[in-house]
Motif scaffolding. Structure first.
Motif, short mmCIF file in Angstrom:
data_model
loop_
_atom_site.label_atom_id
_atom_site.label_comp_id
_atom_site.label_asym_id
_atom_site.label_seq_id
_atom_site.Cartn_x
_atom_site.Cartn_y
_atom_site.Cartn_z
N LEU A 214 -25.62 93.24 31.65
CA LEU A 214 -26.44 93.25 32.87
C LEU A 214 -27.93 93.14 32.55
O LEU A 214 -28.63 92.31 33.14
N MET B 137 -28.68 89.57 31.54
CA MET B 137 -28.68 88.67 32.69
C MET B 137 -30.01 88.79 33.45
O MET B 137 -30.60 87.78 33.87
N MET B 138 -30.50 90.01 33.59
CA MET B 138 -31.78 90.22 34.27
C MET B 138 -32.92 89.62 33.46
O MET B 138 -33.86 89.05 34.04
N ALA C 165 -22.49 86.71 34.76
CA ALA C 165 -22.04 87.33 36.01
C ALA C 165 -20.53 87.21 36.17
O ALA C 165 -19.85 88.17 36.56
N LEU D 260 -18.77 89.64 33.93
CA LEU D 260 -18.90 91.00 34.45
C LEU D 260 -17.92 91.23 35.60
O LEU D 260 -17.31 92.30 35.71
N THR E 54 -24.03 99.41 45.53
CA THR E 54 -23.95 99.29 44.08
C THR E 54 -22.64 99.82 43.51
O THR E 54 -22.51 99.97 42.29
N SER F 22 -20.31 96.02 44.67
CA SER F 22 -20.99 95.64 43.43
C SER F 22 -20.41 94.36 42.85
O SER F 22 -21.14 93.56 42.24
N LEU G 120 -22.42 90.75 42.04
CA LEU G 120 -22.32 89.93 40.83
C LEU G 120 -21.91 88.50 41.16
O LEU G 120 -22.37 87.54 40.52
N CYS H 9 -24.92 86.72 42.19
CA CYS H 9 -25.71 86.35 41.01
C CYS H 9 -25.16 85.08 40.38
O CYS H 9 -25.92 84.17 39.99
N GLY I 56 -29.59 92.46 40.09
CA GLY I 56 -29.30 93.18 38.85
C GLY I 56 -30.01 94.52 38.79
O GLY I 56 -29.45 95.52 38.34
N LEU J 262 -28.17 97.20 40.67
CA LEU J 262 -27.02 97.74 39.95
C LEU J 262 -27.46 98.64 38.80
O LEU J 262 -26.82 99.66 38.51
N LEU J 263 -28.55 98.25 38.14
CA LEU J 263 -29.04 99.02 36.99
C LEU J 263 -29.55 100.39 37.41
O LEU J 263 -29.33 101.39 36.72
#
Length: 205
Positions: free
Chosen positions: A51, A54-55, A83, A86, A135, A140, A144, A147, A175, A178-179
């Motif tokens: 993650l 990806m960000m 994504a 994931l 999230t 969630s 993704l 994304c 992202g 979610l983080l």
């Protein structure tokens, strides 16, 4: 010959909990490389760092580095690939070798990180756990998927000014939500995604 699975190159004590920490981690991971590659960064973060990586790719596309020809297209394919994996719950990341070997000169990456830091600090200051339903599964997973769709769209929209950056901004917000478990940023991500769609419709019209 199949491309290698992304494995951790060293044991990491923890993963970044915000964008500022993510930028600090990337700066430290690449300080000894003249041309850090996506493969080396992913290997250093390890599978659990999918993650944040990806960000990071999305942030690169938001930055002035997006002016490098085809960078937005390659970044979009990377975002989509991460994504999707994931969503599928893979515990090992895989990317084609030709994509993982893409690199950026260290000096240009450092300059981009400096430019991104004020925005990262702003987002970190204004995030806290809220709207947690955004999230947590199954929402969630939808985040993704969005994304991935944004990433897949980037190669087709690179010729449109600012479109790839808008989509990358949306991926960053998704992202980030979610983080940090802050669902508000997932909702706000619809704004840049809508802006990219408006640009496309305007051009076609």
């Amino acid at each position: 010959m199949s491309s290698p699975t992304i494995l951790p190159s060293r044991v990491r004590p923890h993963l970044p909990q915000g964008l500022t920490e993510l930028l600090d981690e990337v700066d430290a991971l690449t300080e000894n490389e003249d041309h850090p590659s996506l493969h080396s960064v992913m290997g250093a973060f390890g599978p659990a760092g999918a993650l944040p990586v990806m960000m990071l790719v999305a942030l690169v596309i938001v930055s002035p580095l997006s002016g490098i020809p085809l960078l937005s297209s390659l970044g979009g394919l990377t975002i989509a690939g991460i994504a999707l994996q994931l969503v599928l719950g893979r515990d090992r990341l895989w990317l084609p070798g030709w994509l993982g070997r893409r690199s950026i000169p260290r000096d240009r990456l450092s300059a981009a990180l400096v430019r991104l830091r004020p925005a990262a600090e702003f987002l970190d200051r204004h995030s806290r756990p809220r709207l947690r339903m955004m999230t947590a599964p199954p929402v969630s997973q939808l985040v993704l998927v969005l994304c991935g769709l944004a990433g897949l769209s980037m190669p087709f929209l690179e010729i449109l000014p600012f479109t790839s950056s808008l989509l990358a901004m949306a991926v960053t917000c998704l992202g980030f939500s979610l983080l940090t478990r802050d669902g508000l940023w997932a909702a706000l991500a619809m704004m840049p995604m809508g802006g990219a769609g408006w640009l496309l419709v305007t051009l076609i019209g």
